[in-house]
Scaffold this active site. Structure first.
Site, PDB file in Angstrom:
ATOM      1  CG  ASP A  97     -17.104  53.263 -24.299  1.00  0.00           C
ATOM      2  OD1 ASP A  97     -16.047  53.889 -24.476  1.00  0.00           O
ATOM      3  OD2 ASP A  97     -17.158  52.023 -24.273  1.00  0.00           O
ATOM      4  CD  GLU A 133     -14.740  53.375 -19.863  1.00  0.00           C
ATOM      5  OE1 GLU A 133     -15.149  52.858 -18.790  1.00  0.00           O
ATOM      6  OE2 GLU A 133     -13.568  53.759 -20.010  1.00  0.00           O
ATOM      7  CG  HIS A 209      -6.215  51.433 -21.586  1.00  0.00           C
ATOM      8  ND1 HIS A 209      -7.214  52.379 -21.519  1.00  0.00           N
ATOM      9  CD2 HIS A 209      -6.633  50.520 -22.470  1.00  0.00           C
ATOM     10  CE1 HIS A 209      -8.180  52.045 -22.352  1.00  0.00           C
ATOM     11  NE2 HIS A 209      -7.868  50.919 -22.937  1.00  0.00           N
ATOM     12  NE  ARG A 211     -11.197  56.772 -15.344  1.00  0.00           N
ATOM     13  CZ  ARG A 211     -10.701  57.877 -14.798  1.00  0.00           C
ATOM     14  NH1 ARG A 211     -10.768  58.070 -13.508  1.00  0.00           N
ATOM     15  NH2 ARG A 211     -10.131  58.801 -15.535  1.00  0.00           N
ATOM     16  CG  HIS A 242      -2.936  54.140 -22.038  1.00  0.00           C
ATOM     17  ND1 HIS A 242      -3.605  55.250 -21.608  1.00  0.00           N
ATOM     18  CD2 HIS A 242      -3.581  53.705 -23.146  1.00  0.00           C
ATOM     19  CE1 HIS A 242      -4.627  55.468 -22.422  1.00  0.00           C
ATOM     20  NE2 HIS A 242      -4.644  54.549 -23.363  1.00  0.00           N
TER      21      HIS A 242
END
Ligand code: UDP
Length: 397
Positions: A97, A133, A209, A211, A242
């Protein structure tokens, strides 16, 4: 003439999940399989490639850190068109995704090349979470000719969107294939502080991590990890960072000074897999880690309010805990302090796969290309049956 397949990806989780499939496709004498990388997670990808012994054929070398989803989509669309014109493949395979996966699928579709979507059909039903995603995977599904759905739930999601059932195969998730291979390999830890973790003291393994967690949610979750580490000097917390600077800026000030919190660079996949086998529990917002840790019989606490992977929650081995500071600390401490609560979640059942997903996916791609029948689907073992032995790490450091 062998059929020609292009596999296109850009990030570490895509590389890990596609690696077993690339290896299976390359072992198939009827197929010629080329790997095209977009270059999003350069260093993390290199690690995965050398571990799985995959050499990419084309590197689009597109992205620098911090590129926006718009910039990623624009670059993939224009650069991949060039490659598609030159190579004229019989199919393009994308995974998951990411924005680059969606852009690659659209480029292939517009060039008239059938799209194969690995890990198709995951949905939260909420376009804002995960962002972007959920939109990427729905959009990819619209232009896909073969949907490789990891679970029966994913298949149902696709059928609810009127996808032709004949174009879907339930394969299991290839991440379980990757993991089973990884724990058989010897591992050499590059960071000495990490090598002995989880051996003599309990280890909590943390990753964050996503978003949509950036900002307040991530700060709350990280503060909770700090609270637990301060209250429990007898345990270690490991958090591989990350590469993204937003993540680093949220984590380092809050946890950097605590003696029992170890912040590292991203770990090589084999190292991370071995530490999953050794840890007490996992706290994460990662999709892949949610699918992997149940194979080791490790409870997974997910720092999100929604998940497109409900199977682990239904099986009782994954728990959604959000990002509220008090709640996160409470849920971790409950597992540390209450053996019954821990035992209820620490069962080695993995509803996400059985290690055969790459074989089934290769068979389905052969079917798409007119080279054979559609394979039998993955069926989850009875989750109420006594749990299997957890996967253990064989390749000792
Ligand atoms: N992983 C790794 N090294 C690390 C942390 C994670 O190799 O230091 C692996 C992990 O085992 C999983 C994948 O990276 O297979 C998850 O990647 P990420 O969390 O970046 O993405 P997501 O799964 O959320 O898409």
């Amino acid at each position: 003439m062998r059929k020609h397949i292009l596999v296109v990806y850009g990030t570490r989780p895509e590389a890990i999940k596609l690696a077993p499939l690339v290896r299976a496709l390359r072992a198939d004498g009827d197929l010629r399989t080329q790997v095209v990388v977009t270059g999003q997670h350069r260093e993390m990808l290199d690690q995965v490639h050398s571990f799985f012994r995959i050499t990419p054929d084309v590197d689009l070398d597109l992205m620098s850190h911090g590129a926006t989803p718009n910039a990623v989509a624009r670059a993939v669309l224009s650069e991949l068109e060039r490659v598609l014109e030159a190579e004229r493949p019989d199919a393009v395979v994308v995974q998951g995704d990411t924005t680059s996966a969606f852009a690659a699928s659209l480029a292939a579709f517009l060039a008239g090349v059938p799209v194969v979507h690995l890990e198709a059909g995951l949905r939260t039903g909420n376009l804002r979470s995960p962002f972007p995603e959920e939109a990427n995977r729905r959009l990819t599904g619209v232009v896909t000719s073969l949907h490789l759905a990891p679970t029966a739930t994913a298949r149902r999601n696709l059928e609810l969107e009127s996808v032709d059932p004949a174009t879907i195969l339930v394969t299991g998730n290839t991440v379980v294939d990757a993991l089973q291979w990884a724990v058989q390999q010897p591992v050499a830890f590059t960071d000495e502080r990490v090598a002995s973790l989880g051996r003599d003291r309990p280890l909590v393994l943390v990753t964050t991590h996503r978003r949509e967690s950036w900002g307040e949610p991530m700060q709350q979750a990280v503060a909770a990890i700090g609270d637990v580490a301060r209250d429990h000097p007898e345990l270690d917390v490991l958090l591989p960072l990350h590469r993204n600077s937003v993540v680093r800026d949220a984590v380092q000030p809050a946890l950097g000074e605590l003696p029992n919190v170890i912040l590292t660079e991203p770990l090589a996949y084999a190292e991370f897999a071995h530490l999953m086998a050794r840890c007490r529990l996992v706290v994460t917002d990662s999709g892949g880690v949610q699918e992997e840790a149940p194979s080791f019989g490790k409870p997974v606490l997910v720092l999100r309010d929604t998940t497109e992977r409900p199977e682990g929650v239904e099986a009782g081995v994954v728990r959604l805990i959000g990002t509220d500071r008090q709640r996160v600390a409470h849920e971790i401490e409950r597992l540390l302090d209450d053996p019954t609560a821990y035992a209820e979640m620490a069962r080695a059942v993995n509803p996400y796969g059985d290690g055969e997903a790459a074989r089934r996916s290769t068979g389905a791609i052969r079917f798409l290309l007119g080279l054979g029948p559609m394979p039998e689907p993955f069926v989850v073992a009875d989750l109420d049956a006594p749990a299997a032995e957890p996967v253990t790490a064989q390749g000792r450091p």
